[in-house]
Scaffold this motif. Sequence first.
Motif, PDB file in Angstrom:
ATOM      1  N   ARG A 319      43.615   3.382  26.271  1.00 21.31           N
ATOM      2  CA  ARG A 319      42.942   3.890  25.529  1.00 21.31           C
ATOM      3  C   ARG A 319      43.611   5.296  24.567  1.00 21.31           C
ATOM      4  O   ARG A 319      44.738   5.591  24.909  1.00 21.31           O
ATOM      5  CB  ARG A 319      41.936   4.773  26.532  1.00 21.31           C
ATOM      6  N   ALA A 323      39.002   9.007  28.953  1.00 20.20           N
ATOM      7  CA  ALA A 323      37.628   8.459  29.333  1.00 20.20           C
ATOM      8  C   ALA A 323      36.899   9.318  30.415  1.00 20.20           C
ATOM      9  O   ALA A 323      37.448   9.251  31.572  1.00 20.20           O
ATOM     10  CB  ALA A 323      37.394   7.088  29.305  1.00 20.20           C
ATOM     11  N   ASP A 325      32.847   9.764  32.632  1.00 21.20           N
ATOM     12  CA  ASP A 325      31.599   9.245  32.674  1.00 21.20           C
ATOM     13  C   ASP A 325      30.640  10.438  31.997  1.00 21.20           C
ATOM     14  O   ASP A 325      31.101  11.545  31.682  1.00 21.20           O
ATOM     15  CB  ASP A 325      31.377   8.522  33.871  1.00 21.20           C
ATOM     16  N   LYS A 331      37.170   8.774  34.730  1.00 21.83           N
ATOM     17  CA  LYS A 331      37.076   7.487  35.224  1.00 21.83           C
ATOM     18  C   LYS A 331      38.275   7.051  35.842  1.00 21.83           C
ATOM     19  O   LYS A 331      39.549   7.242  35.652  1.00 21.83           O
ATOM     20  CB  LYS A 331      36.941   6.222  34.089  1.00 21.83           C
ATOM     21  N   GLU A 346      32.150   8.471  28.064  1.00 24.04           N
ATOM     22  CA  GLU A 346      31.774   7.229  27.569  1.00 24.04           C
ATOM     23  C   GLU A 346      30.277   7.219  27.949  1.00 24.04           C
ATOM     24  O   GLU A 346      29.780   7.133  28.986  1.00 24.04           O
ATOM     25  CB  GLU A 346      32.236   6.256  28.245  1.00 24.04           C
ATOM     26  N   ARG A 348      26.504   5.650  28.388  1.00 21.20           N
ATOM     27  CA  ARG A 348      25.877   4.284  28.637  1.00 21.20           C
ATOM     28  C   ARG A 348      24.939   3.815  27.622  1.00 21.20           C
ATOM     29  O   ARG A 348      24.106   4.514  27.157  1.00 21.20           O
ATOM     30  CB  ARG A 348      25.400   4.364  30.111  1.00 21.20           C
ATOM     31  N   CYS A 436      29.243   9.537  18.995  1.00 23.09           N
ATOM     32  CA  CYS A 436      30.341  10.063  19.573  1.00 23.09           C
ATOM     33  C   CYS A 436      30.259  11.470  19.690  1.00 23.09           C
ATOM     34  O   CYS A 436      29.774  11.990  18.532  1.00 23.09           O
ATOM     35  CB  CYS A 436      31.741   9.734  19.160  1.00 23.09           C
TER      36      CYS A 436
END
Length: 549
Positions: A319, A323, A325, A331, A346, A348, A436
């Motif tokens: 990446r 990242a 959640d 993560k 990130e 959902r 984003c």
Amino acid sequence: RVADRSLMVEVGSGTLLAADSQDPLQKKKKIVILGTGWGGISFLKTLDCKLFDVQIVSPRNYFVFTPLLPSVTVGTVEARSVTEPIRRIIRKKDAEFHEAECIKIDPENKQVICKDVSELDFERKPEFALDYDYLVIAVGATSNTFGTKGVDEYCHFLKDVEDAEKIREQVVDIFETASLPHLSPEVRRNLLSFVVVGGGPTGVEFSAELHDLVHEDLLCLYPHLKDNVTITLVQSGDHILNTFDKRISQFAEKKFQRDGVHVKIGCRVLEVTNKHIRFKSKDTGQLVDVPYGMIVWSTGIRTRPVITDFMKQIRQENRRVLATDEWLRVKNCEGVYALGDCASVEQRKIVEDIADLFKLADKDNDGYLSAAEFVSTMEGVRVRYPQIDLYMNHNHMKGVIGLLDEAMNAGDQGTTKLDLEHFSAAISKVDSLMKCMPATAQVAAQQGTYLARSFNHFAQGKPAEGPLHIREQGHHRFHPFCYKHLGSFAPLGGETAAAELPGDWVSIGRSTMWLWYSVYASEQVSWRTRALVMFDWTKRFIFGRDSSR
Ligand code: FAD
Ligand code: MG
Ligand code: MG
Ligand code: MG
Ligand code: MG
């Protein structure tokens, strides 16, 4: 039922500090915070430090109010006015500060390795380790050069107070040197050529500040240099300020044109040498060499090496950014949280869960959703997917009934029941407004506050009530982080600014500049810096900017 459970697990992962209800005899959990910028400080300010053992690590023992850095480069505001010592911030808090740089994160042993940054010359071991139960990473990012040759050697960056002070010194140096009697006109012109790379908010604001400095102050003090100064702004995209509303970016381009700032659009910098900067126009393919006296490079950000190394350890090596959640948990790594410029959330997408959602909603299992089934399910999951509210607000809907109407009325004659296909078609639109989160102080600060409030709540073992909570079948859970954009400013020089406020509201002009002054005065971290900044502005209005080195 199965669908029900799987969704619950997803929602339930909002439990931040699981199984951590406070036992007074239990030792306090150790929190280590990396970084004292926007993210780190807003976390620290909200955190109830009595409930934890808090340690802060940063190579700088102060916080910087970055939005005013462009003003520091030209002396509109003094460097000391935009910084606040960490020791003052934690003075009444139960927290320890270590001036050091984190050089390694070791999630296996729950440790960070730090290195002292002092230049004092006496014998000591420079490195030490800190244990953590929870690690909060807020180390920000560095400037991105995209590997362009010569940038590191010859360009100034604008990330920190030191950068701003160096720029200020060099501007004055250039004007004094250009005034020396023995220079040829060509050398003088080259010396007074200022180049700014990057047409984002920082590059544009710096160009505007520089233009004001030259035209409002320096040309009275150095009238003989009047016709020799040029400012060039190089932007690789098609417009400057291209993340802003079109009206703002057009206004800015026109204003710069009137002011005589050369805006080179669609140009990519190929290399920088000690004499000139070379760029290529995307349209014509033409190569242009511009001689310069000073270049300021401001084209975006890149992950810091310590984070890149950490990402390798936790299988995130493919990446670009770390990242997390939506609860800001890194993560693949327990007990570690990240926020601000060094990480990205990130979010959902609701389409990813569409089949589960449908099963969950279809209580009578007939393969269709009735109006009641639709409404009760969407009400239940709207906290999990903040985009639902975003979409409803955007379309001026009053609650999920609006969504239902839209779904039922889609297609030719409308329907009274939804099958999976209709449901997906209606719901997937909701994801379309998801964006984003930008790398801004606003995001970092909101994340810091959010995370600290979650920590406080769990550590206090309080009944979970309040705006942060989802209440579900007797369980209390946290909302995912949801960014609220409060608007953005672009000061354009000459006492004008542009602002983009929520609800598609754009305002440009002198009054906007006053709004800018008042917002930035009120956003200061302390009364001390607020007073200093307001004093600097007043001083500038009366006496102009200081041109001594
Ligand atoms: P930072 O604020 O950059 O903080 C990072 C901290 O980590 C620093 O204290 C640093 O010393 C420390 N650190 C670095 N490496 C380590 C390490 N290895 N170990 C420990 N600590 C470390 N945003 C807006 O919303 N509005 C604006 O008007 C605006 N203007 C800006 C103008 C300029 C000139 C710049 C450069 C940025 C501007 N921004 C603005 C963006 C904003 O400053 C950033 O998005 C914000 O600072 C991000 O916060 P952060 O906490 O992630 O990182
Ligand atoms: Mg920070
Ligand atoms: Mg900062
Ligand atoms: Mg940063
Ligand atoms: Mg049904």
